[in-house]
Motif scaffolding. Structure first.
Motif, PDB file in Angstrom:
ATOM      1  N   TYR A 248     100.527 123.689  23.785  1.00 34.44           N
ATOM      2  CA  TYR A 248     100.144 123.742  25.194  1.00 34.44           C
ATOM      3  C   TYR A 248      99.020 124.766  25.394  1.00 34.44           C
ATOM      4  O   TYR A 248      98.093 124.545  26.175  1.00 34.44           O
ATOM      5  CB  TYR A 248     101.348 124.130  26.059  1.00 34.44           C
ATOM      6  CG  TYR A 248     102.225 122.973  26.482  1.00 34.44           C
ATOM      7  CD1 TYR A 248     101.715 121.947  27.279  1.00 34.44           C
ATOM      8  CD2 TYR A 248     103.572 122.925  26.125  1.00 34.44           C
ATOM      9  CE1 TYR A 248     102.522 120.893  27.684  1.00 34.44           C
ATOM     10  CE2 TYR A 248     104.388 121.865  26.528  1.00 34.44           C
ATOM     11  CZ  TYR A 248     103.856 120.857  27.308  1.00 34.44           C
ATOM     12  OH  TYR A 248     104.650 119.811  27.705  1.00 34.44           O
ATOM     13  N   PHE A 254      96.363 117.264  29.221  1.00 40.34           N
ATOM     14  CA  PHE A 254      97.631 116.621  28.896  1.00 40.34           C
ATOM     15  C   PHE A 254      97.527 115.154  29.275  1.00 40.34           C
ATOM     16  O   PHE A 254      97.048 114.811  30.368  1.00 40.34           O
ATOM     17  CB  PHE A 254      98.774 117.271  29.670  1.00 40.34           C
ATOM     18  CG  PHE A 254     100.126 116.694  29.356  1.00 40.34           C
ATOM     19  CD1 PHE A 254     100.873 117.182  28.290  1.00 40.34           C
ATOM     20  CD2 PHE A 254     100.650 115.658  30.112  1.00 40.34           C
ATOM     21  CE1 PHE A 254     102.116 116.644  27.985  1.00 40.34           C
ATOM     22  CE2 PHE A 254     101.890 115.110  29.814  1.00 40.34           C
ATOM     23  CZ  PHE A 254     102.617 115.605  28.747  1.00 40.34           C
ATOM     24  N   ALA A 270     103.240 121.003  31.592  1.00 39.93           N
ATOM     25  CA  ALA A 270     101.782 120.940  31.454  1.00 39.93           C
ATOM     26  C   ALA A 270     101.095 121.700  32.580  1.00 39.93           C
ATOM     27  O   ALA A 270     100.132 122.446  32.354  1.00 39.93           O
ATOM     28  CB  ALA A 270     101.327 119.481  31.428  1.00 39.93           C
ATOM     29  N   HIS A 273     101.072 125.330  32.199  1.00 42.50           N
ATOM     30  CA  HIS A 273     100.055 125.815  31.269  1.00 42.50           C
ATOM     31  C   HIS A 273      98.647 125.495  31.779  1.00 42.50           C
ATOM     32  O   HIS A 273      97.675 125.555  31.017  1.00 42.50           O
ATOM     33  CB  HIS A 273     100.264 125.194  29.888  1.00 42.50           C
ATOM     34  CG  HIS A 273     101.446 125.753  29.159  1.00 42.50           C
ATOM     35  ND1 HIS A 273     102.735 125.291  29.352  1.00 42.50           N
ATOM     36  CD2 HIS A 273     101.557 126.763  28.255  1.00 42.50           C
ATOM     37  CE1 HIS A 273     103.571 125.972  28.588  1.00 42.50           C
ATOM     38  NE2 HIS A 273     102.885 126.873  27.909  1.00 42.50           N
TER      39      HIS A 273
END
Length: 359
Positions: A248, A254, A270, A273
């Motif tokens: 990540y 993503f 996701a 991050h």
């Protein structure tokens, strides 16, 4: 000294499995214990939702042994597949935890879909209450399964950690990260075909997920070779949370070409991050991923998915704006303690006015 409230939590398979549904169950169980509830875990067979005769008998025997004053939270992977007649004889008050209806799994034969939907509808009618993981699933059960809205509680997943802060250490070339079971529903084949359309760009990609459907896993490995992606796309299988967190941190975006999601906890991860997201407008995804945090396209549309990937890889300003929106969205996600409060109310709240449950 107050006696702790007691409940049973029935989960098929290994609750330590690193997938969205199992992560939800495990983190919910931990949060319920932290709130002072005595959680007795029932481990059901891993053949659900298509149980062997042995796993079916064992699951029902465990539920049969529960006392009449012990509410049982039963994961929907098993609840919707249990024998209706036998389930109706269980003394313990039953609460179903529905991640998504079983009949919505892609790839099922028409007759199988009808059979699974009918059984799940009948079983849901036996539940004292139903907990779902998203408003989308609540609407679905109400409109297509005939469940009264006041019998449903929405317990969205909590967010396990603080959103990432500080500068990212993105890999070079840009890393496209996808996380999801190697199952047809996750649409990894669509992602692969989309990646094959943008080989003129500089990128690398990783798909993380265990082989939930062995045939699908084999076909994905074959497809990777057939599309000439073996040098740029890795399929890691199931990995540790530490390795996943590192990926990540290295990723630039993503991507999950899902055909259906009941919620999609990986999207929260996701966004936590600060990753821009490319996915589909399938199931609960539009409710989970804010419009500004990424690009959502129709499911099963390879060209649209490829174009979305190309836009985010090509446009640094768009990528930065989506990254900031993802980070902002993650800051508003609730914790698991709130999820536990919703489930606790479903287990021990006013709906039990005429049932003698432990307080």
């Amino acid at each position: 000294m107050t006696t702790p409230r007691a409940m049973a939590f029935a989960v098929p398979g290994d609750i330590e499995t690193v997938t969205g549904g199992y992560l939800y169950d495990r983190r919910l169980a931990d949060a319920l214990v932290a709130s002072g509830i005595d959680v007795h875990q029932l481990t059901l067979g891993d053949s659900f939702p298509h149980p062997t005769a042995r796993d079916m008998a064992n699951a029902l025997a465990q539920l049969d042994r529960l006392p009449a004053n012990c509410p049982a939270l039963v994961d929907g992977l098993a609840f919707g597949a249990l024998d209706t007649g036998r389930l109706s004889q269980v003394r313990a008050p039953l609460v179903a935890l529905v991640h998504h209806p079983l009949a919505l799994e892609p790839g099922l034969e028409t007759a199988q879909v009808r059979e699974m939907a009918a059984r799940e509808m009948a079983n849901l009618a036996l539940a004292r209450h139903i907990v779902v993981t998203s408003p989308h699933i609540a609407r679905l059960l109400e409109t297509e399964y005939g469940v009264a809205r006041d019998r449903i509680s929405v317990a969205k997943p909590g967010f396990a950690s603080s959103p990432a802060t500080g500068p990212r250490r993105a890999a070079t070339p840009p890393l496209i990260l996808s996380v999801g079971l190697l199952a047809r529903r996750k649409g990894h084949d669509i992602l692969m075909r989309a990646l094959a359309q943008i080989t003129d760009l500089d990128w690398q990609a990783v798909i993380v997920g265990r082989a939930h459907e062995p045939e699908t896993a084999r076909s994905l490995h074959d497809l990777r070779g057939a599309l000439g992606l073996s040098a740029r796309l890795r399929l890691t299988g199931e990995i540790s949370q530490t390795r996943l967190d590192a990926l990540y941190g290295e990723a630039s975006l993503f991507a999950l070409a899902t055909r259906y999601e009941g919620y999609g906890m990986v999207f929260d991860e996701a966004m936590g991050h600060a990753l821009p997201i490319v996915s589909t407008r399938a199931g609960a995804t539009p409710d989970t991923v804010p419009q500004a945090a990424g690009l959502l396209v129709p499911p099963d549309d390879v060209d649209a998915f490829a174009n979305a990937l190309r836009r985010l890889l090509d446009d640094r300003h768009l990528r930065k704006a989506c990254s900031q929106a993802a980070r902002d969205a993650a800051t508003s996600l609730g914790g698991w303690s709130h999820t536990a409060e919703v489930v606790s109310a479903a287990l021990f709240g006013p709906i039990w006015a005429n049932v003698d449950v432990p307080k």
